[in-house]
Enzyme design. Structure first.
Site, PDB file in Angstrom:
ATOM      1  N   PRO A  95      76.646  15.087 -21.485  1.00 25.46           N
ATOM      2  CG  PRO A  95      77.379  13.363 -20.127  1.00 25.46           C
ATOM      3  CD  PRO A  95      76.376  13.674 -21.198  1.00 25.46           C
ATOM      4  CG  ASN A  96      81.428  17.091 -18.676  1.00 26.89           C
ATOM      5  OD1 ASN A  96      81.372  18.007 -17.858  1.00 26.89           O
ATOM      6  ND2 ASN A  96      81.404  15.818 -18.310  1.00 26.89           N
ATOM      7  NE  ARG A 105      85.057  17.828 -22.065  1.00 24.68           N
ATOM      8  CZ  ARG A 105      84.406  16.700 -22.319  1.00 24.68           C
ATOM      9  NH1 ARG A 105      83.305  16.711 -23.053  1.00 24.68           N
ATOM     10  NH2 ARG A 105      84.848  15.555 -21.828  1.00 24.68           N
ATOM     11  CE1 TYR A 152      86.419  15.166 -26.459  1.00 24.45           C
ATOM     12  CE2 TYR A 152      87.130  16.525 -24.610  1.00 24.45           C
ATOM     13  CZ  TYR A 152      86.770  15.293 -25.123  1.00 24.45           C
ATOM     14  OH  TYR A 152      86.769  14.177 -24.317  1.00 24.45           O
ATOM     15  CG  ASN A 197      79.304  13.898 -28.627  1.00 20.44           C
ATOM     16  OD1 ASN A 197      79.503  12.959 -27.840  1.00 20.44           O
ATOM     17  ND2 ASN A 197      80.248  14.758 -28.963  1.00 20.44           N
ATOM     18  CB  ALA A 257      81.292  10.302 -20.089  1.00 13.09           C
ATOM     19  CD  GLU A 295      78.472   6.095 -30.725  1.00  9.36           C
ATOM     20  OE1 GLU A 295      77.800   5.050 -30.908  1.00  9.36           O
ATOM     21  OE2 GLU A 295      79.555   6.107 -30.114  1.00  9.36           O
ATOM     22  CG  HIS A 324      82.127   9.976 -30.103  1.00  6.75           C
ATOM     23  ND1 HIS A 324      81.616  10.190 -28.844  1.00  6.75           N
ATOM     24  CD2 HIS A 324      81.615   8.803 -30.526  1.00  6.75           C
ATOM     25  CE1 HIS A 324      80.839   9.181 -28.517  1.00  6.75           C
ATOM     26  NE2 HIS A 324      80.817   8.318 -29.523  1.00  6.75           N
ATOM     27  NE  ARG A 353      90.093  10.823 -25.828  1.00 11.93           N
ATOM     28  CZ  ARG A 353      89.264  11.678 -25.227  1.00 11.93           C
ATOM     29  NH1 ARG A 353      88.096  11.983 -25.793  1.00 11.93           N
ATOM     30  NH2 ARG A 353      89.585  12.225 -24.088  1.00 11.93           N
TER      31      ARG A 353
HETATM   32  C1  DQA Z   1      83.308  12.599 -26.650  1.00 17.71           C
HETATM   33  C2  DQA Z   1      84.209  11.443 -26.237  1.00 17.71           C
HETATM   34  C3  DQA Z   1      83.831  10.905 -24.869  1.00 17.71           C
HETATM   35  O1  DQA Z   1      84.702   9.861 -24.488  1.00 17.71           O
HETATM   36  C4  DQA Z   1      83.898  11.998 -23.824  1.00 17.71           C
HETATM   37  O2  DQA Z   1      83.460  11.510 -22.583  1.00 17.71           O
HETATM   38  C5  DQA Z   1      83.184  13.220 -24.218  1.00 17.71           C
HETATM   39  C6  DQA Z   1      83.298  13.693 -25.598  1.00 17.71           C
HETATM   40  C7  DQA Z   1      83.745  13.235 -27.965  1.00 17.71           C
HETATM   41  O3  DQA Z   1      82.954  13.988 -28.529  1.00 17.71           O
HETATM   42  O4  DQA Z   1      84.874  13.026 -28.431  1.00 17.71           O
HETATM   43  O5  DQA Z   1      82.553  13.876 -23.397  1.00 17.71           O
HETATM   44  O6  DQA Z   1      81.998  12.100 -26.829  1.00 17.71           O
END
Ligand code: DQA
Length: 153
Positions: free
Chosen positions: A12-13, A20, A25, A79, A82, A103, A105, A112
């Site tokens: 998501p997102n 974004r 990011y 990735n 959230a 995994e 990110h 963070r």
């Molecule tokens: C993320 C980190 C997550 O906490 C966040 O919700 C994202 C992006 C990252 O790529 O840094 O959507 O996965």
């Protein structure tokens, strides 16, 4: 020789990487990944086939993971956005499909510190490793790690 098929998944997102919150990011996009991969892997990059998938929905991500094995996918770069921090369902899926997953990110979730929830990953223990904090480069590093793990065993 057949190529090593690797599924690159974004949750998501993460459909608008580069637009974004670029201060968190980065400004690079998934289109920059192939070039990065050649930078990281050199000519070995031609031995890898990347299959991309993005969804904002938890169930669609799980459905895609379940299909991966039947399609000859050998490894996953994931990735989960959230859902990383909340989805027991995704962790459960990774636990049984039996495919190696890295995994990834874009941001360093452990740095963070203003948002402690982001410092927890439910899927991490079902993955062979975690790469965080290197933006799009992290995906290329994850593909290389999978390539070395799979192609050398
Ligand atoms: C993320 C980190 C997550 O906490 C966040 O919700 C994202 C992006 C990252 O790529 O840094 O959507 O996965």
């Amino acid at each position: 020789m057949s190529k090593l098929k690797i599924l690159v998944m974004n949750g998501p997102n993460l459909g608008h990487i580069g637009k974004r919150q670029p201060e968190i990011y980065g400004t690079l996009t998934m289109d920059d990944l192939p070039g990065m991969l050649v930078g990281v892997m050199g000519s070995a990059a031609s031995g890898v086939e990347l299959v991309h998938f993005h969804s904002n929905s938890e169930g669609a991500l799980i459905d895609r993971l379940e299909r991966a094995r039947e399609e000859g996918v050998k490894g996953i770069v994931f990735n989960a956005g959230a859902y990383t921090h909340t989805s027991l369902a995704i962790a459960d899926c990774l636990a049984w499909i039996g495919l190696p997953c890295v995994e990834v990110h874009l941001s360093n979730i452990w740095a963070r510190t203003d948002q402690p929830l982001r410092q927890r990953s439910l899927m991490g223990e079902r993955c062979i490793g975690v790469i965080a904090g290197f933006g799009i480069l992290g995906y290329a590093l994850a593909v290389q790690a999978l390539y070395q793990r799979i192609a050398t065993v």
